[in-house]
Scaffold this active site. Structure first.
Site, PDB file in Angstrom:
ATOM      1  N   LYS A  23       0.832  -1.197   0.000  1.00 46.64           N
ATOM      2  CA  LYS A  23       0.000   0.000   0.000  1.00 46.64           C
ATOM      3  C   LYS A  23       0.868   1.250   0.000  1.00 46.64           C
ATOM      4  O   LYS A  23       0.648   2.181  -0.778  1.00 46.64           O
ATOM      5  CB  LYS A  23      -0.911  -0.034   1.230  1.00 46.64           C
ATOM      6  CG  LYS A  23      -2.059   0.917   1.163  1.00 46.64           C
ATOM      7  CD  LYS A  23      -2.979   0.736   2.367  1.00 46.64           C
ATOM      8  CE  LYS A  23      -3.784  -0.556   2.269  1.00 46.64           C
ATOM      9  NZ  LYS A  23      -4.186  -1.087   3.575  1.00 46.64           N
ATOM     10  N   ARG A  93      -3.554   2.647   8.576  1.00 38.47           N
ATOM     11  CA  ARG A  93      -3.850   1.376   7.914  1.00 38.47           C
ATOM     12  C   ARG A  93      -2.586   0.538   7.793  1.00 38.47           C
ATOM     13  O   ARG A  93      -1.499   1.065   7.609  1.00 38.47           O
ATOM     14  CB  ARG A  93      -4.417   1.634   6.512  1.00 38.47           C
ATOM     15  CG  ARG A  93      -5.596   2.577   6.523  1.00 38.47           C
ATOM     16  CD  ARG A  93      -6.153   2.772   5.138  1.00 38.47           C
ATOM     17  NE  ARG A  93      -6.847   1.565   4.686  1.00 38.47           N
ATOM     18  CZ  ARG A  93      -7.392   1.452   3.486  1.00 38.47           C
ATOM     19  NH1 ARG A  93      -7.304   2.452   2.626  1.00 38.47           N
ATOM     20  NH2 ARG A  93      -8.005   0.349   3.137  1.00 38.47           N
ATOM     21  N   GLY A 102      -8.662  -8.584   4.747  1.00 44.19           N
ATOM     22  CA  GLY A 102      -9.404  -9.010   5.926  1.00 44.19           C
ATOM     23  C   GLY A 102      -8.530  -9.387   7.103  1.00 44.19           C
ATOM     24  O   GLY A 102      -9.020  -9.670   8.180  1.00 44.19           O
ATOM     25  N   MET A 104      -5.727  -7.589   8.318  1.00 43.80           N
ATOM     26  CA  MET A 104      -5.201  -6.495   9.127  1.00 43.80           C
ATOM     27  C   MET A 104      -6.295  -5.434   9.290  1.00 43.80           C
ATOM     28  O   MET A 104      -7.335  -5.521   8.686  1.00 43.80           O
ATOM     29  CB  MET A 104      -3.981  -5.896   8.440  1.00 43.80           C
ATOM     30  CG  MET A 104      -3.003  -6.948   7.969  1.00 43.80           C
ATOM     31  SD  MET A 104      -2.151  -7.764   9.314  1.00 43.80           S
ATOM     32  CE  MET A 104      -0.789  -6.668   9.437  1.00 43.80           C
ATOM     33  N   ARG A 337      -3.881  -1.530  -5.998  1.00 45.84           N
ATOM     34  CA  ARG A 337      -3.034  -2.721  -5.871  1.00 45.84           C
ATOM     35  C   ARG A 337      -3.450  -3.706  -6.950  1.00 45.84           C
ATOM     36  O   ARG A 337      -4.529  -3.560  -7.531  1.00 45.84           O
ATOM     37  CB  ARG A 337      -3.196  -3.350  -4.488  1.00 45.84           C
ATOM     38  CG  ARG A 337      -4.632  -3.750  -4.204  1.00 45.84           C
ATOM     39  CD  ARG A 337      -4.795  -4.270  -2.797  1.00 45.84           C
ATOM     40  NE  ARG A 337      -6.216  -4.429  -2.481  1.00 45.84           N
ATOM     41  CZ  ARG A 337      -6.694  -4.706  -1.284  1.00 45.84           C
ATOM     42  NH1 ARG A 337      -5.870  -4.852  -0.267  1.00 45.84           N
ATOM     43  NH2 ARG A 337      -7.978  -4.852  -1.076  1.00 45.84           N
ATOM     44  N   HIS A 455     -16.511  -9.295   2.277  1.00 43.10           N
ATOM     45  CA  HIS A 455     -15.419 -10.125   2.801  1.00 43.10           C
ATOM     46  C   HIS A 455     -15.483 -11.540   2.230  1.00 43.10           C
ATOM     47  O   HIS A 455     -14.492 -12.070   1.736  1.00 43.10           O
ATOM     48  CB  HIS A 455     -15.498 -10.157   4.334  1.00 43.10           C
ATOM     49  CG  HIS A 455     -14.465 -11.032   4.971  1.00 43.10           C
ATOM     50  ND1 HIS A 455     -14.710 -12.345   5.317  1.00 43.10           N
ATOM     51  CD2 HIS A 455     -13.180 -10.791   5.286  1.00 43.10           C
ATOM     52  CE1 HIS A 455     -13.616 -12.853   5.843  1.00 43.10           C
ATOM     53  NE2 HIS A 455     -12.673 -11.943   5.838  1.00 43.10           N
ATOM     54  N   ARG A 561       3.924 -46.351  -6.829  1.00 44.50           N
ATOM     55  CA  ARG A 561       4.094 -47.030  -5.533  1.00 44.50           C
ATOM     56  C   ARG A 561       3.435 -48.403  -5.655  1.00 44.50           C
ATOM     57  O   ARG A 561       2.202 -48.494  -5.639  1.00 44.50           O
ATOM     58  CB  ARG A 561       3.440 -46.235  -4.419  1.00 44.50           C
ATOM     59  CG  ARG A 561       4.104 -44.900  -4.108  1.00 44.50           C
ATOM     60  CD  ARG A 561       3.322 -44.200  -3.009  1.00 44.50           C
ATOM     61  NE  ARG A 561       4.049 -43.112  -2.386  1.00 44.50           N
ATOM     62  CZ  ARG A 561       3.840 -41.810  -2.652  1.00 44.50           C
ATOM     63  NH1 ARG A 561       2.954 -41.459  -3.548  1.00 44.50           N
ATOM     64  NH2 ARG A 561       4.523 -40.881  -2.008  1.00 44.50           N
ATOM     65  N   ARG A 617       8.638 -48.265  -8.467  1.00 45.74           N
ATOM     66  CA  ARG A 617       9.416 -48.492  -7.249  1.00 45.74           C
ATOM     67  C   ARG A 617       9.065 -49.838  -6.630  1.00 45.74           C
ATOM     68  O   ARG A 617       7.889 -50.210  -6.536  1.00 45.74           O
ATOM     69  CB  ARG A 617       9.100 -47.383  -6.241  1.00 45.74           C
ATOM     70  CG  ARG A 617       9.841 -47.566  -4.946  1.00 45.74           C
ATOM     71  CD  ARG A 617       9.536 -46.456  -3.976  1.00 45.74           C
ATOM     72  NE  ARG A 617       8.229 -46.615  -3.367  1.00 45.74           N
ATOM     73  CZ  ARG A 617       7.681 -45.696  -2.571  1.00 45.74           C
ATOM     74  NH1 ARG A 617       8.322 -44.566  -2.327  1.00 45.74           N
ATOM     75  NH2 ARG A 617       6.508 -45.910  -2.040  1.00 45.74           N
ATOM     76  N   SER A 764      15.922 -40.368  -7.409  1.00 50.46           N
ATOM     77  CA  SER A 764      14.690 -39.613  -7.233  1.00 50.46           C
ATOM     78  C   SER A 764      14.629 -39.233  -5.757  1.00 50.46           C
ATOM     79  O   SER A 764      14.704 -40.107  -4.887  1.00 50.46           O
ATOM     80  CB  SER A 764      13.493 -40.470  -7.631  1.00 50.46           C
ATOM     81  OG  SER A 764      12.316 -39.728  -7.447  1.00 50.46           O
ATOM     82  N   GLY A 766      13.192 -38.615  -2.476  1.00 48.77           N
ATOM     83  CA  GLY A 766      11.968 -38.896  -1.723  1.00 48.77           C
ATOM     84  C   GLY A 766      11.941 -37.932  -0.550  1.00 48.77           C
ATOM     85  O   GLY A 766      12.327 -38.259   0.565  1.00 48.77           O
ATOM     86  N   CYS A 831      10.252 -36.876  -6.138  1.00 46.20           N
ATOM     87  CA  CYS A 831       8.909 -37.445  -6.174  1.00 46.20           C
ATOM     88  C   CYS A 831       8.188 -37.336  -4.849  1.00 46.20           C
ATOM     89  O   CYS A 831       7.103 -37.868  -4.674  1.00 46.20           O
ATOM     90  CB  CYS A 831       8.940 -38.892  -6.656  1.00 46.20           C
ATOM     91  SG  CYS A 831       9.807 -39.995  -5.541  1.00 46.20           S
ATOM     92  N   TYR A 851      13.733 -33.252 -13.455  1.00 43.93           N
ATOM     93  CA  TYR A 851      12.262 -33.242 -13.441  1.00 43.93           C
ATOM     94  C   TYR A 851      11.732 -33.200 -12.017  1.00 43.93           C
ATOM     95  O   TYR A 851      12.450 -33.501 -11.056  1.00 43.93           O
ATOM     96  CB  TYR A 851      11.702 -34.468 -14.168  1.00 43.93           C
ATOM     97  CG  TYR A 851      11.931 -35.780 -13.457  1.00 43.93           C
ATOM     98  CD1 TYR A 851      11.028 -36.235 -12.498  1.00 43.93           C
ATOM     99  CD2 TYR A 851      13.049 -36.564 -13.737  1.00 43.93           C
ATOM    100  CE1 TYR A 851      11.242 -37.434 -11.829  1.00 43.93           C
ATOM    101  CE2 TYR A 851      13.271 -37.759 -13.084  1.00 43.93           C
ATOM    102  CZ  TYR A 851      12.360 -38.185 -12.120  1.00 43.93           C
ATOM    103  OH  TYR A 851      12.574 -39.348 -11.461  1.00 43.93           O
TER     104      TYR A 851
HETATM  105  C1  PEP Z   1       9.119 -39.991  -0.249  1.00 43.35           C
HETATM  106  O1  PEP Z   1       9.540 -40.504   0.781  1.00 43.35           O
HETATM  107  O2  PEP Z   1       9.268 -38.792  -0.512  1.00 43.35           O
HETATM  108  C2  PEP Z   1       8.391 -40.804  -1.229  1.00 43.35           C
HETATM  109  C3  PEP Z   1       8.033 -40.280  -2.392  1.00 43.35           C
HETATM  110  O3  PEP Z   1       8.059 -42.046  -0.881  1.00 43.35           O
HETATM  111  P1  PEP Z   1       6.845 -42.405   0.086  1.00 43.35           P
HETATM  112  O4  PEP Z   1       6.035 -41.167   0.290  1.00 43.35           O
HETATM  113  O5  PEP Z   1       6.103 -43.479  -0.582  1.00 43.35           O
HETATM  114  O6  PEP Z   1       7.557 -42.853   1.329  1.00 43.35           O
HETATM  115 MG    MG Z   2       9.674 -42.628   0.913  1.00 40.24          MG
END
Ligand code: PEP
Ligand code: MG
Length: 875
Positions: A23, A93, A102, A104, A337, A455, A561, A617, A764, A766, A831, A851
């Site tokens: 603002k 303000r 809504g 502040m 804004r 609101h 999975r 997996r 990958s 996890g 993943c 990826y």
């Molecule tokens: C993870 O651990 O991030 C994963 C993708 O495997 P899971 O959630 O199946 O343990």
């Molecule tokens: Mg896992």
């Protein structure tokens, strides 16, 4: 010289948003542009942080700078703050870096007291205006600064209107307002045990403190967490000279958007009220008029208003949300804004602005919040079902989408019902910031009062929740939890459906259908795909999910999975036989029965993916998850297997683990029972060969070994996989390449990734497990205590939803560098849940992953987030 904590509007510009808040920066920018802005000054976000550092006191130097700026403002205004005849009044303000609607609080008419109200009544010859302003100030100050319930004041006002037989505040006379003021002051004294503060400086400093304090009120904290806003940003405070919309019939106040925030149509959109101030328009007290009628009411003002609105949109290259006030026929802008908008509107505006030549495609990509796309991926009503349904009433189509569920009347009931697995429609007379958690829980929101900028409407659009508001035909009893509409009564738990695009309300549960990516959405996503460097895959365990993900633009599967397939009802007895086998031979027999089923699953998935890469997996969870735990179920299974209850019960007990998350799971299962990995490998390779042969897709299956922490365990399981795969390929007499890789989800794997990469063709990340193991708290239990951490501001967000870049992210980065050091062409992806979270996707882009992989419905979000990451930081 001390640091500068206060800036006059004339000293800033739009680039100072972090310091001055949104603002403040925009008021400064508009001042620079020469627009009609009531002048003022901004206390910086750094002063807010200092306030907290100093133990919630405003430092002397900040106070001094506020006083000095006030003196400058007095000069500009030609009025003195605290003057008894013609005082300078101000608004106070909040204004954080990003707008938090809504969340502040605002105080208007500050500086008034018992003496100056008389002075103003006389100098303006408008006592009604003077007392109306004073009663508003007393109420706002009491509510926002002193935390006295607003309802106490509203009750007095309602009683006054009733006794006078009028409907609206604007119909009350000067004398009435004077009486209201007297009663308001009594409330204040009764609540606080002292008189309403008369010293304007004390009022001002208390108001500044209240704005700082509101940065950390529970609603603000909830909103920040929902919107990824760090708690250390702080809020600025804007102190602005008042202009008055409540001076009579040639005055008024309004809000307007340069384009329609619900549809994106290029048309001015807004509302105003004559003889009104501040929140009147959005509070739904009187029904406001459409901005378009201003052209008839005050043609000159309308023309000037439209000129400025167009100038602002061109200047900011974005749809603007503006507040304005007309004081005795003279127009002022109080703020501008970027307007909150639905996802549909965001896409239309972005695409239109490119076609209008206002922005280019890359700029357009930054105009849509990735998370917002979620709104468009939600179901709409089934067209046939909708045709048969008859609407009971029609409110304002405040936020589009379709929602069906059970009605609840309080935020708390809505939240509890959602937690119990219900689809919830929140029905309220009107909503207020206290309702935020109920609104988050709801599929749809229905209000009796309030317009398109109420609101409920603004917040629902921001969240992408379907909302119908202002359905005045509803008779609601919030206390007893029912409402009636078109002669029907609905109690808590009854079904209704809302159409946020038409405003229709139905008294039944209408089925919904899956959305499609077409039109503006499709065109916009093409731009995203053209730009991004990160590929986007999906986590899918069934052909159906895989197909959905492909429709949403997935370029492969990053995680299947396989345990989900084990849980299917017709499989579980076979799986249990495998687990309970006493000898390897028995286990192999059970696995042989599972093989054709698994192979069938993989064929379905390979076919659905039509040759796109697929990562499968091997079995991950501890075996006891597949076993029955209730005695009755154990008895039944024992009978089925021809063993005694005691025998089976003993096995179940022996498989029990104290900490299964860190127990016998992941590759550890394959170390103990290599035959499970053998069966799964065979199923994968046979399926790939078959689909390759039948459909001609060039399939290169990627077999992924989970929960590795030590290269030797990977080496062992890999040898089982490779031996089996090579055998199957040889048996079939075909050519097939496949890859073997691993998940990096244990800190030890991340820090030894150079060794692991010698065995793994891909990693990958996890990050679900990696987060759990890095923080040392379990993914299943953390929810119980993380709330306390948010409340105490130890954590700003859930590390299982948004990647902790400093800790877990650092491990990902280390593993990326180490992995590439021994295998430069290693393929790297993520993943965990974070693969669909925009800030985490940006991190993955920045550290150079290949990826991200996420659930099907988040694929478009990840595609856009990846494109935005590239626009912001090209790689
Ligand atoms: C993870 O651990 O991030 C994963 C993708 O495997 P899971 O959630 O199946 O343990
Ligand atoms: Mg896992």
């Amino acid at each position: 010289m001390s640091k500068k904590y206060v800036y006059m509007f004339s000293e800033g510009d739009a680039s100072m948003r972090n310091l001055l808040g949104g603002k403040g920066a925009n008021l400064a920018e508009m001042t620079k542009m020469g627009l009609p802005i009531p002048q003022g000054f901004t206390v910086t976000t750094e002063a807010c942080n200092k306030y907290y550092e100093d133990g919630e006191v405003i430092a002397g130097e900040v106070v001094e700078q506020i006083k000095a700026s006030l003196a400058k403002l007095e000069e500009i205004a030609g009025k003195k703050f605290g003057d008894s005849k013609n005082p300078l009044l101000v608004s106070v303000r909040s204004g954080a870096r990003v707008s938090m609607p809504g969340m502040m609080d605002t105080i208007l008419n500050l500086g008034l007291n018992d003496i100056s109200v008389e002075g103003i009544a006389e100098s303006t010859q408008n006592p009604r205006f003077a007392y109306d302003s004073y009663r508003r100030f007393i109420q706002m100050f009491s509510d926002v600064v002193m935390e006295i319930a607003k309802s106490k004041f509203e009750k007095v006002l309602d009683e006054m209107k009733e006794s006078k037989g009028v409907k609206y505040d604007s119909e009350l006379t000067a004398e009435d307002m004077k009486n209201v003021v007297a009663k308001f002051k009594e409330i204040y004294k009764a609540e606080k045990g002292e008189d309403f503060p008369q010293d304007p400086y004390a009022q001002l400093m208390a108001a500044v403190r209240a704005v700082f304090r509101s940065w950390n009120n529970p609603r603000a904290i909830v909103y920040r967490r929902m919107n990824d806003i760090p708690s250390n940003w702080g809020t600025a405070v804007n102190v602005q000279m008042m202009v008055f919309g409540n001076m009579g019939e040639t005055s008024g106040t309004g809000v307007a958007f340069t384009r329609n925030p619900a549809t994106g149509d290029k048309e001015i959109f807004g509302e105003y009220l004559i003889n009104a101030q501040g929140e009147d328009v959005v509070a739904g007290i009187r029904t406001p008029k459409s901005i378009k009628t201003l052209e008839e009411d005050m043609p000159e003002v309308y023309k000037q208003f439209m000129d400025i609105a167009n100038t602002l949109e061109k200047h900011y290259k974005d749809m603007q949300d503006m507040e304005f006030t007309i004081e005795n026929g003279k127009l002022f802008f109080l703020q501008t804004r970027s307007g909150k908008r639905t996802a549909k509107a965001a896409l239309k505006i972005a695409v239109d602005m490119v076609d209008e030549g206002l922005i280019n495609e890359e700029e357009a990509l930054l105009k849509v919040e990735p998370k917002q796309l979620d709104q468009l991926l939600h179901p709409t009503f089934d067209a046939d079902a909708l045709k048969k349904a008859k609407p009971l009433g029609k409110g304002l189509p405040a936020s589009p989408g379709a929602a069906a569920g059970k009605v609840y009347f309080t935020a708390e009931d809505a939240k509890n019902a959602k937690e119990a697995g219900e689809r919830v429609i929140l029905v309220r007379l009107e909503t207020s910031p206290e309702d935020i958690e109920g609104m988050v829980a709801a599929e749809g929101i229905l209000t009796v009062r309030g317009g398109m900028t109420s609101h409920a409407a603004v917040v629902a659009r921001g969240m992408g929740t379907c909302c119908v508001c202002g359905l005045g035909e509803i008779k609601i009893n919030e206390e007893e939890k029912y409402f009636t509409l078109a002669g029907q009564t609905f109690h808590e738990g009854d079904y209704i459906s809302l159409d946020g695009s038409t405003g229709n309300v139905y008294g039944e549960d209408i089925p919904t259908v899956k959305p499609e990516i077409t039109g503006n959405f499709a065109r916009f996503m093409e731009w995203a795909d053209k730009v991004r460097k990160l590929k986007v895959r999906t986590n899918a365990d069934t052909p159906k999910d895989a197909k959905t993900a492909v429709e949403f633009g997935a370029e492969g599967i990053g995680l299947t999975r396989t345990e989900h397939m084990f849980f299917e009802e017709d499989r579980i007895p076979k799986v249990r036989k495998m687990i309970l086998a006493k000898t390897e031979e028995e286990r192999r027999k059970a696995l042989d029965a599972l093989l054709p089923l698994q192979k069938g699953d993989f064929i379905g998935i390979f076919e659905a993916m039509e040759g796109r890469p697929v990562t499968i997996r091997l079995l991950d969870p501890p075996l006891h998850e597949f076993l029955p735990h209730e005695d009755d179920d154990i008895r039944e299974l024992a009978k089925d297997m021809g063993i005694t209850f005691e025998e089976l019960k003993a096995t179940v007990v022996s498989l029990h683990e104290f900490n299964p998350m860190m127990g016998h799971r992941g590759c550890r299962l394959a170390v103990s029972y290599p035959e499970i990995a053998e069966m799964q490998t065979r199923a994968i390779i046979e399926a790939a060969i078959e689909v390759k042969k039948n459909k001609g897709y060039d399939i290169v299956p990627e077999i992924m070994i989970p929960l590795v922490g030590e290269v030797k365990e990977l080496k062992f399981v890999k040898s089982v996989v490779v031996k089996t795969a090579d055998e199957v390929i040889k048996e079939a007499g075909v050519n097939l390449t496949y890859k073997v890789g691993t998940m990096i989800e244990i800190p030890r794997a991340a820090v030894t990734a150079d060794q692991i990469a010698e065995e793994a063709e891909f990693f990958s990340f996890g990050t679900n497990d990696l987060t759990q193991m890095t923080f040392g708290f379990s993914r299943d239990d953390a929810g119980k205590f993380l709330e306390d951490y948010y409340e105490k501001q130890i954590y700003d967000f859930d590390p299982f939803a948004k990647l902790d870049q400093t800790g877990v992210g650092e491990l990902v980065k280390i593993a990326t560098e180490k992995g590439r050091s021994t295998r430069p062409d290693i393929k790297l992806g993520i993943c965990g849940e974070h693969g669909g979270d925009p800030s985490s996707v940006e991190f993955c882009h920045n550290i150079g992953l290949d990826y991200v992989s996420c659930s099907p419905y988040r694929v478009p979000i990840a595609r856009l987030a990846a494109a935005q990451a590239q626009v912001k930081n090209p790689r």
